[in-house]
Design an enzyme around this catalytic site. Structure first.
Site, PDB file in Angstrom:
ATOM      1  N   CYS A 171      38.834  28.147  38.423  1.00 28.27           N
ATOM      2  CA  CYS A 171      39.295  29.264  37.707  1.00 28.27           C
ATOM      3  C   CYS A 171      40.519  29.263  36.983  1.00 28.27           C
ATOM      4  O   CYS A 171      40.567  29.458  35.580  1.00 28.27           O
ATOM      5  CB  CYS A 171      39.285  30.413  38.811  1.00 28.27           C
ATOM      6  SG  CYS A 171      37.722  30.813  39.343  1.00 28.27           S
ATOM      7  N   ASP A 187      18.379  32.207  40.194  1.00 23.82           N
ATOM      8  CA  ASP A 187      19.018  31.063  39.441  1.00 23.82           C
ATOM      9  C   ASP A 187      18.144  30.287  38.516  1.00 23.82           C
ATOM     10  O   ASP A 187      16.928  30.091  38.986  1.00 23.82           O
ATOM     11  CB  ASP A 187      19.797  30.057  40.352  1.00 23.82           C
ATOM     12  CG  ASP A 187      21.019  29.220  39.680  1.00 23.82           C
ATOM     13  OD1 ASP A 187      22.102  29.649  39.964  1.00 23.82           O
ATOM     14  OD2 ASP A 187      20.694  28.566  38.840  1.00 23.82           O
ATOM     15  N   LYS A 204      41.197  40.979  35.469  1.00 27.21           N
ATOM     16  CA  LYS A 204      40.869  39.537  36.260  1.00 27.21           C
ATOM     17  C   LYS A 204      41.764  38.255  35.572  1.00 27.21           C
ATOM     18  O   LYS A 204      42.404  37.623  36.212  1.00 27.21           O
ATOM     19  CB  LYS A 204      39.395  39.505  36.109  1.00 27.21           C
ATOM     20  CG  LYS A 204      38.673  37.984  36.442  1.00 27.21           C
ATOM     21  CD  LYS A 204      38.994  37.411  38.014  1.00 27.21           C
ATOM     22  CE  LYS A 204      39.024  36.207  38.329  1.00 27.21           C
ATOM     23  NZ  LYS A 204      39.202  35.814  39.561  1.00 27.21           N
ATOM     24  N   PHE A 214      37.298  38.396  42.982  1.00 33.07           N
ATOM     25  CA  PHE A 214      38.629  38.070  43.172  1.00 33.07           C
ATOM     26  C   PHE A 214      38.433  36.959  44.403  1.00 33.07           C
ATOM     27  O   PHE A 214      39.670  36.447  44.758  1.00 33.07           O
ATOM     28  CB  PHE A 214      39.644  38.928  43.546  1.00 33.07           C
ATOM     29  CG  PHE A 214      39.818  39.981  42.442  1.00 33.07           C
ATOM     30  CD1 PHE A 214      40.560  39.568  41.162  1.00 33.07           C
ATOM     31  CD2 PHE A 214      39.345  41.140  42.260  1.00 33.07           C
ATOM     32  CE1 PHE A 214      40.732  40.292  40.239  1.00 33.07           C
ATOM     33  CE2 PHE A 214      39.440  42.188  41.175  1.00 33.07           C
ATOM     34  CZ  PHE A 214      40.363  41.646  40.209  1.00 33.07           C
TER      35      PHE A 214
END
Ligand code: NAD
Length: 429
Positions: free
Chosen positions: A260, A30, A204, A152
């Site tokens: 999301c 990261d 998705k 998911f």
């Protein structure tokens, strides 16, 4: 297998810990130095059940390590997952610059064959963009494949969702990439669907759009229940017992939120428009969701017609229980409406208050639900944390200035609340 995961957020860190747990060797990257320092010091930068245990165990067994340098992951891994954010732009289009930046970083340091996998949620045809970017910076013509492997998992049950998924979707365009990715997922017992890259990307967006549609559908039905005197819980159960429909995602509430659904819906509507299709169905899903938050505010405003200087106690800030994530949480919208009407806000959330303080500083944050209730003109429930279901309601009633409870998640029984002397409003009943 040796894997690099770029991005140590809710998805990247869960992916890293779970792949390490099933026996792979993972480097998690990261560019947020603070985040990596936190992880290197054995702490988890956000709340997600079961994740700390998994991270600690796998760091100890040397299957998982953290760095800020993408090059380290590229040098040591065959498979590189891009799990960075894809936040919405003002237009609703996703900002894909984080994804393409990582693709550029990977390509300029590739030493041998790599598979670059989109784990982030991206619009259909992003794989082509990623490939173009890699080709542009791949000076030594190192062979590579791009793949799509959408995630998911749900925050709050991310580890279980990752390790016991309903399905794994792998979008590839070469046998080599397909075989390696199938090998990677071998320890996980789940149906694997192998597709082309575009189909995987589309799966998705279509999945999230469908789930959001289910929520807006049941919220619309809840309005009709209120207007007709029917009960949303009975109606939802009656609908959901039909196996073609299913019981999940039929809980009426204050509307969906989180990182999301809102952004993915917007992105899907945009990409559909670019391709030449006006996705009016999804526009309506969005509209119903916005309206649901306004309707919920109206319930409070109806019980307390003059909200100016009224004290409203809020229980729950995260967009759903078992997470500290408040990105696009309905609480933000509802609190803002209440404050605009002049109300003063007190709030409690078991895990999300630190995040909430950063974007909603003008709230009085409390130590527990009882402190929230104390002297409040109404108690408003926005997130259905389990702890809120077990409150001592007699104590709550004594602490409240008026016995008003407006429940956006239907966690209490209306009859019991009425019997106990509350003025109780909920959704669709
Ligand atoms: P997040 O914001 O929690 O994590 C993203 C991380 O990427 C951050 O820590 C950020 O510092 C890091 N990052 C950004 N640019 C970087 C770079 N160049 N190099 C290294 N690190 C970089 O986001 P998230 O919730 O994990 O979501 C990531 C993606 O997964 C999004 O596309 C999201 O839509 C998708 N997704 C999320 C969920 C979920 O429940 N959160 C579920 C499925 C899919």
């Amino acid at each position: 297998m040796k894997i690099g995961v770029i991005g140590a957020g809710y998805v990247g860190l869960t992916t890293s810990a779970c792949f390490a747990h099933i026996g792979h060797s993972v480097i998690c990257v990261d560019n947020d130095e603070e985040k990596i320092r936190t992880l290197q010091n054995g702490k988890i930068p956000f709340y997600e059940p079961k994740l700390k245990h998994l991270v600690t165990k796998n760091v100890k067994s040397k299957r998982l390590k953290f760095t800020t340098k993408t090059i380290e992951a590229v040098k040591e891994s065959v498979i590189l997952f891009i799990a960075v954010s894809t936040p919405p732009k003002k237009t609703g289009k996703p900002n894909l610059s984080y994804v393409t930046n990582v693709a550029r970083e990977i390509s300029s340091t590739m030493n041998e064959y790599k598979i670059i996998v989109e784990k982030s949620t991206v619009p259909v045809k992003t794989g082509e963009k990623v490939k173009e970017t890699i080709n542009l910076y791949n000076k030594n013509n190192i062979p590579f494949d791009v793949a799509s492997n959408p995630e998911f998992l749900r925050e709050g049950s991310a580890v279980d969702d990752f390790l016991q998924p309903d399905r794994i979707v792998i979008g590839v365009e070469s046998k080599r990439a397909k075989d390696i990715l199938l090998e990677l997922y071998k320890p996980i017992n789940a149906p694997i669907l192998v597709t082309d890259i575009k189909s995987a990307e589309l799966i998705k967006h279509a999945s999230n759009a469908f789930l959001a549609m289910k929520i807006s559908f049941i919220n619309a039905i809840s309005v009709i229940c209120e207007m007709s005197g029917a009960s949303i819980e009975k109606v939802a159960r009656g609908i959901g017992l039909d196996k073609r429909i299913g019981l999940n995602f039929l809980n009426a509430g204050v509307g969906y939120g989180g990182f999301c659904f809102p952004k993915d819906l917007k992105a899907f509507i945009q990409i559909a428009a670019e391709l030449g299709y006006d996705f009016r169905l999804l526009k309506e899903v969005e509209r119903i969701n916005e309206e649901q938050k306004q309707r919920f505010f109206n319930k409070v405003a109806k019980l307390l017609p003059n909200l100016k200087n009224k004290q409203i106690g809020i229980l729950g800030l995260s967009f759903k229980p078992n997470t500290d994530d408040i990105r696009f949480a309905p609480s933000i919208d509802i609190i803002s409406r209440l404050q605009t009407a002049g109300a003063k806000i007190k709030a409690f959330d078991p895990y999300a208050m630190n995040n909430a303080k950063k974007i909603m500083p003008n709230i009085e944050y409390c130590k527990n639900p009882y402190q929230v209730a104390e002297n409040s003109d109404a108690l408003v429930i926005i997130t259905e944390w389990d702890d809120f279901k077990k409150l001592d309601l007699n104590k709550i009633k004594k602490l409240l200035k008026r016995p008003i409870v407006v429940d956006g998640r239907n966690i209490y029984d209306p009859k019991t609340m009425g019997k106990n002397g509350f003025i109780y409003q909920s959704i669709g009943r």
